[in-house]
Design a protein around this motif. Sequence first.
Motif, PDB file in Angstrom:
ATOM      1  N   ALA A  85      -1.444   8.757  -8.096  1.00 52.56           N
ATOM      2  CA  ALA A  85      -0.520   8.073  -7.192  1.00 52.56           C
ATOM      3  C   ALA A  85       0.568   9.020  -6.745  1.00 52.56           C
ATOM      4  O   ALA A  85       0.995   8.999  -5.579  1.00 52.56           O
ATOM      5  CB  ALA A  85       0.061   6.838  -7.867  1.00 52.56           C
ATOM      6  N   ALA A  86       1.045   9.877  -7.624  1.00 52.98           N
ATOM      7  CA  ALA A  86       2.104  10.833  -7.275  1.00 52.98           C
ATOM      8  C   ALA A  86       1.639  11.800  -6.187  1.00 52.98           C
ATOM      9  O   ALA A  86       2.421  12.227  -5.352  1.00 52.98           O
ATOM     10  CB  ALA A  86       2.554  11.606  -8.519  1.00 52.98           C
ATOM     11  N   ASP A  87       0.329  12.112  -6.182  1.00 55.87           N
ATOM     12  CA  ASP A  87      -0.212  12.996  -5.144  1.00 55.87           C
ATOM     13  C   ASP A  87      -0.091  12.344  -3.761  1.00 55.87           C
ATOM     14  O   ASP A  87       0.115  13.020  -2.773  1.00 55.87           O
ATOM     15  CB  ASP A  87      -1.693  13.312  -5.397  1.00 55.87           C
ATOM     16  CG  ASP A  87      -1.906  14.110  -6.676  1.00 55.87           C
ATOM     17  OD1 ASP A  87      -0.956  14.777  -7.141  1.00 55.87           O
ATOM     18  OD2 ASP A  87      -3.029  14.054  -7.203  1.00 55.87           O
ATOM     19  N   LYS A 137      -6.521  -1.883  -8.213  1.00 55.54           N
ATOM     20  CA  LYS A 137      -7.907  -1.412  -8.155  1.00 55.54           C
ATOM     21  C   LYS A 137      -8.006  -0.155  -7.291  1.00 55.54           C
ATOM     22  O   LYS A 137      -8.721   0.791  -7.620  1.00 55.54           O
ATOM     23  CB  LYS A 137      -8.815  -2.503  -7.600  1.00 55.54           C
ATOM     24  CG  LYS A 137     -10.266  -2.126  -7.578  1.00 55.54           C
ATOM     25  CD  LYS A 137     -11.118  -3.276  -7.066  1.00 55.54           C
ATOM     26  CE  LYS A 137     -12.579  -2.855  -7.025  1.00 55.54           C
ATOM     27  NZ  LYS A 137     -13.430  -3.919  -6.481  1.00 55.54           N
ATOM     28  N   PHE A 138      -7.274  -0.127  -6.187  1.00 54.14           N
ATOM     29  CA  PHE A 138      -7.251   1.027  -5.293  1.00 54.14           C
ATOM     30  C   PHE A 138      -6.804   2.282  -6.042  1.00 54.14           C
ATOM     31  O   PHE A 138      -7.435   3.333  -5.959  1.00 54.14           O
ATOM     32  CB  PHE A 138      -6.331   0.726  -4.115  1.00 54.14           C
ATOM     33  CG  PHE A 138      -6.157   1.856  -3.149  1.00 54.14           C
ATOM     34  CD1 PHE A 138      -7.214   2.330  -2.400  1.00 54.14           C
ATOM     35  CD2 PHE A 138      -4.915   2.444  -2.971  1.00 54.14           C
ATOM     36  CE1 PHE A 138      -7.052   3.370  -1.493  1.00 54.14           C
ATOM     37  CE2 PHE A 138      -4.730   3.475  -2.063  1.00 54.14           C
ATOM     38  CZ  PHE A 138      -5.810   3.939  -1.331  1.00 54.14           C
ATOM     39  N   LEU A 139      -5.724   2.175  -6.807  1.00 50.86           N
ATOM     40  CA  LEU A 139      -5.229   3.319  -7.573  1.00 50.86           C
ATOM     41  C   LEU A 139      -6.233   3.756  -8.633  1.00 50.86           C
ATOM     42  O   LEU A 139      -6.398   4.950  -8.890  1.00 50.86           O
ATOM     43  CB  LEU A 139      -3.874   3.004  -8.188  1.00 50.86           C
ATOM     44  CG  LEU A 139      -2.727   2.851  -7.181  1.00 50.86           C
ATOM     45  CD1 LEU A 139      -1.452   2.424  -7.885  1.00 50.86           C
ATOM     46  CD2 LEU A 139      -2.516   4.127  -6.384  1.00 50.86           C
ATOM     47  N   GLN A 140      -6.930   2.794  -9.246  1.00 53.74           N
ATOM     48  CA  GLN A 140      -7.963   3.136 -10.222  1.00 53.74           C
ATOM     49  C   GLN A 140      -9.115   3.888  -9.565  1.00 53.74           C
ATOM     50  O   GLN A 140      -9.631   4.864 -10.115  1.00 53.74           O
ATOM     51  CB  GLN A 140      -8.498   1.877 -10.905  1.00 53.74           C
ATOM     52  CG  GLN A 140      -7.523   1.228 -11.853  1.00 53.74           C
ATOM     53  CD  GLN A 140      -8.026  -0.118 -12.357  1.00 53.74           C
ATOM     54  OE1 GLN A 140      -8.890  -0.749 -11.757  1.00 53.74           O
ATOM     55  NE2 GLN A 140      -7.446  -0.575 -13.469  1.00 53.74           N
ATOM     56  N   GLN A 141      -9.507   3.429  -8.368  1.00 55.43           N
ATOM     57  CA  GLN A 141     -10.596   4.089  -7.656  1.00 55.43           C
ATOM     58  C   GLN A 141     -10.208   5.521  -7.280  1.00 55.43           C
ATOM     59  O   GLN A 141     -11.008   6.443  -7.427  1.00 55.43           O
ATOM     60  CB  GLN A 141     -10.978   3.297  -6.404  1.00 55.43           C
ATOM     61  CG  GLN A 141     -11.650   1.975  -6.727  1.00 55.43           C
ATOM     62  CD  GLN A 141     -11.812   1.108  -5.498  1.00 55.43           C
ATOM     63  OE1 GLN A 141     -10.880   0.932  -4.717  1.00 55.43           O
ATOM     64  NE2 GLN A 141     -12.998   0.554  -5.326  1.00 55.43           N
ATOM     65  N   LEU A 142      -8.993   5.695  -6.816  1.00 57.32           N
ATOM     66  CA  LEU A 142      -8.530   7.036  -6.480  1.00 57.32           C
ATOM     67  C   LEU A 142      -8.453   7.916  -7.724  1.00 57.32           C
ATOM     68  O   LEU A 142      -8.793   9.092  -7.677  1.00 57.32           O
ATOM     69  CB  LEU A 142      -7.172   6.977  -5.784  1.00 57.32           C
ATOM     70  CG  LEU A 142      -7.169   6.375  -4.379  1.00 57.32           C
ATOM     71  CD1 LEU A 142      -5.753   6.360  -3.818  1.00 57.32           C
ATOM     72  CD2 LEU A 142      -8.117   7.103  -3.450  1.00 57.32           C
ATOM     73  N   GLU A 150      -6.864  -4.281  -3.107  1.00 52.94           N
ATOM     74  CA  GLU A 150      -6.076  -4.684  -4.267  1.00 52.94           C
ATOM     75  C   GLU A 150      -5.406  -3.411  -4.789  1.00 52.94           C
ATOM     76  O   GLU A 150      -6.105  -2.497  -5.232  1.00 52.94           O
ATOM     77  CB  GLU A 150      -6.966  -5.294  -5.335  1.00 52.94           C
ATOM     78  CG  GLU A 150      -7.690  -6.549  -4.884  1.00 52.94           C
ATOM     79  CD  GLU A 150      -8.687  -7.032  -5.930  1.00 52.94           C
ATOM     80  OE1 GLU A 150      -8.455  -6.828  -7.140  1.00 52.94           O
ATOM     81  OE2 GLU A 150      -9.700  -7.598  -5.512  1.00 52.94           O
ATOM     82  N   PRO A 151      -4.072  -3.325  -4.720  1.00 54.78           N
ATOM     83  CA  PRO A 151      -3.376  -2.076  -5.054  1.00 54.78           C
ATOM     84  C   PRO A 151      -3.764  -1.469  -6.407  1.00 54.78           C
ATOM     85  O   PRO A 151      -4.017  -0.264  -6.489  1.00 54.78           O
ATOM     86  CB  PRO A 151      -1.894  -2.465  -5.024  1.00 54.78           C
ATOM     87  CG  PRO A 151      -1.844  -3.606  -4.064  1.00 54.78           C
ATOM     88  CD  PRO A 151      -3.135  -4.358  -4.273  1.00 54.78           C
TER      89      PRO A 151
END
Length: 76
Positions: free
Chosen positions: A70-72, A58-63, A55-56
Amino acid sequence: DATNELSFLILEVARQVKDQSAETKVALITGWGLNLAQDEIRRRGVDLLIKKPIEPRKFLQQLSGLGIKAADLAGG
C-alpha cells in the motif's frame, strides 16, 4: 461486438507492456469482466484481474500477492 473488441485491445496493451518490461506487473480493473479463463488472461500478460465493485481490503491483499505494498501506491 464492442465489448469483445475493447477486451482484445486491453489485452493487447497488457501484452505490449510485458514485451517491453517482463517484470512490470499488469493489473486490470474492470466492470465488465473478460470472457477468458484465468490462465489465458495471464498468458496474455495480465497478472491480476480485479472486478468491480472493488473491496478495499481484498484489493490490497491482491496487490500484496503481486509484491505491491500500500505504501508503494502512495509514493512511500
